[in-house]
Design a protein around this motif. Structure first.
Motif, PDB file in Angstrom:
ATOM      1  N   LEU A 163       0.821  -1.198   0.000  1.00 36.17           N
ATOM      2  CA  LEU A 163       0.000   0.000   0.000  1.00 36.17           C
ATOM      3  C   LEU A 163       0.867   1.267   0.000  1.00 36.17           C
ATOM      4  O   LEU A 163       0.601   2.224  -0.715  1.00 36.17           O
ATOM      5  CB  LEU A 163      -0.844  -0.049   1.284  1.00 36.17           C
ATOM      6  N   ASP A 196      11.238   2.664   5.667  1.00 40.44           N
ATOM      7  CA  ASP A 196      10.820   1.353   6.182  1.00 40.44           C
ATOM      8  C   ASP A 196      11.733   1.003   7.343  1.00 40.44           C
ATOM      9  O   ASP A 196      12.698   1.722   7.626  1.00 40.44           O
ATOM     10  CB  ASP A 196      10.842   0.277   5.075  1.00 40.44           C
ATOM     11  N   ASN A 198       1.607   4.728   7.503  1.00 45.11           N
ATOM     12  CA  ASN A 198       1.197   3.504   6.804  1.00 45.11           C
ATOM     13  C   ASN A 198       1.817   2.248   7.407  1.00 45.11           C
ATOM     14  O   ASN A 198       1.268   1.164   7.261  1.00 45.11           O
ATOM     15  CB  ASN A 198       1.575   3.616   5.322  1.00 45.11           C
TER      16      ASN A 198
HETATM   17  P1  ADP Z   1       0.040  -4.015   3.068  1.00 47.16           P
HETATM   18  O1  ADP Z   1       0.707  -5.311   2.690  1.00 47.16           O
HETATM   19  O2  ADP Z   1      -1.119  -4.138   4.015  1.00 47.16           O
HETATM   20  O3  ADP Z   1      -0.202  -3.126   1.932  1.00 47.16           O
HETATM   21  P2  ADP Z   1       2.369  -2.561   3.410  1.00 47.16           P
HETATM   22  O4  ADP Z   1       2.927  -3.198   2.200  1.00 47.16           O
HETATM   23  O5  ADP Z   1       2.163  -1.111   3.391  1.00 47.16           O
HETATM   24  O6  ADP Z   1       1.050  -3.257   3.906  1.00 47.16           O
HETATM   25  O7  ADP Z   1       3.235  -3.067   4.578  1.00 47.16           O
HETATM   26  C1  ADP Z   1       3.409  -2.487   5.791  1.00 47.16           C
HETATM   27  C2  ADP Z   1       4.835  -2.010   5.870  1.00 47.16           C
HETATM   28  O8  ADP Z   1       5.142  -1.673   7.211  1.00 47.16           O
HETATM   29  C3  ADP Z   1       5.895  -2.984   5.390  1.00 47.16           C
HETATM   30  O9  ADP Z   1       6.705  -2.341   4.436  1.00 47.16           O
HETATM   31  C4  ADP Z   1       6.698  -3.286   6.640  1.00 47.16           C
HETATM   32  O10 ADP Z   1       8.066  -3.499   6.395  1.00 47.16           O
HETATM   33  C5  ADP Z   1       6.487  -2.015   7.424  1.00 47.16           C
HETATM   34  N1  ADP Z   1       6.761  -2.143   8.858  1.00 47.16           N
HETATM   35  C6  ADP Z   1       6.462  -3.149   9.696  1.00 47.16           C
HETATM   36  N2  ADP Z   1       6.882  -2.866  10.945  1.00 47.16           N
HETATM   37  C7  ADP Z   1       7.457  -1.642  10.894  1.00 47.16           C
HETATM   38  C8  ADP Z   1       8.084  -0.791  11.852  1.00 47.16           C
HETATM   39  N3  ADP Z   1       8.205  -1.145  13.132  1.00 47.16           N
HETATM   40  N4  ADP Z   1       8.554   0.408  11.420  1.00 47.16           N
HETATM   41  C9  ADP Z   1       8.435   0.769  10.138  1.00 47.16           C
HETATM   42  N5  ADP Z   1       7.867   0.019   9.196  1.00 47.16           N
HETATM   43  C10 ADP Z   1       7.386  -1.178   9.558  1.00 47.16           C
END
Ligand code: ADP
Length: 265
Positions: A20, A39, A93
């Protein structure tokens, strides 16, 4: 259209291919924004997302940030200001939480982790982004990626559901205080989106709810959806672009469903 030319957008958790966060940045890149891909760590995948945005003509920076760490959230915003001179649009996000388990079996440590990333992370980033936006003196837009689970209960996801409900509270509370600075704060609530996380969730719920297969579960979801299909990352990206545009200047504290009308059932 270049509605966001000269503007800078940061999206947390945006380093995953086909996620997303990536879709949101692609949309803003296409409309002229400088993009910060962030990220938890800067991996080859994250660099790939950044390269693809550059190929669309955007200026791009990559900044690592674990949103559950308040200092890292401040550093993300400081890095953005250093790279582009300010922050105009900040999208919370980053998210975790499909640790699907019955309420009675949830480990308190897992609860803390989900709340720490999804809700506390959004709070830390809201604080840091708002400080920079106020210092910049040109207002700003904060967008919180919530979920249908921000408005309804779902089984075996108590921490996720609670964190997303909390995001709506954060949206409303921040909107009230930041309005005086020309900053709007809104949430978008997507339904099941066709990403890797969405697929994992589909597999679990198809079993939990007794469907013969994941396909049967997905078919049932489509049938129940007035627009007849699951959500796509681009649907949420479009809503974010509108909420960040001048057309939405008088909208704040809202939590808008981007779900094909699924809640009507
Ligand atoms: P979806 O698959 O629902 O679309 P996203 O692809 O946006 O979700 O994934 C959520 C993102 O959040 C991933 O890129 C993941 O690496 C990131 N994420 C998970 N934990 C953390 C964190 N503690 N800090 C920053 N980013 C994170």
């Amino acid at each position: 259209m270049a509605r966001f030319a000269g503007k800078t957008i940061v999206v947390t958790g945006s380093g995953r291919e086909k996620g997303l966060g990536q879709a949101i940045l692609q949309r803003f890149a296409d409309e002229g924004a400088n993009c910060v891909v962030s990220d938890i760590a800067i991996t080859a995948e994250v660099e790939g997302v950044a390269e693809e945005l550059r190929a669309r003509g955007a200026k791009v920076a990559t900044i690592a940030c674990d949103v559950s760490d308040a200092a890292a959230c401040s550093a993300l915003v400081e890095g953005t200001v250093a790279a582009f001179g300010g922050v105009d649009i900040f999208v919370n996000n980053a998210g975790i939480g499909f640790m699907m388990k019955p309420l009675l079996d949830v480990d308190p440590a897992d609860w803390d982790k989900v709340i720490g990333v999804n809700l506390s992370g959004a709070f830390y980033c809201t604080q840091a982004a708002a400080r920079a936006m106020i210092a910049g003196g040109r207002g700003g837009r904060i967008l919180n990626i919530a979920s249908q689970a921000a408005k309804s209960g779902f089984p075996h996801l108590p921490a996720y559901v609670s964190s997303k409900h909390g995001m709506i509270g954060l949206t409303r509370a921040s909107a009230i205080e930041l309005g005086a600075h020309g900053i709007t704060v809104n949430a978008v609530c997507p339904n099941h989106v066709t990403t890797a996380l969405g697929a994992e969730q589909n597999a679990y719920f198809s079993r939990l709810l007794g469907f013969d297969s994941v396909d049967a579960y997905v078919e049932n979801m489509k049938r129940k959806n007035p627009l007849g299909r699951p959500g796509l990352p681009g649907d949420t990206a479009g809503a974010c672009a509108w909420l960040a545009s001048d057309d939405a200047v008088y909208i704040t504290g809202e939590a808008i469903n981007v779900s094909g009308g699924e809640e009507m059932h």
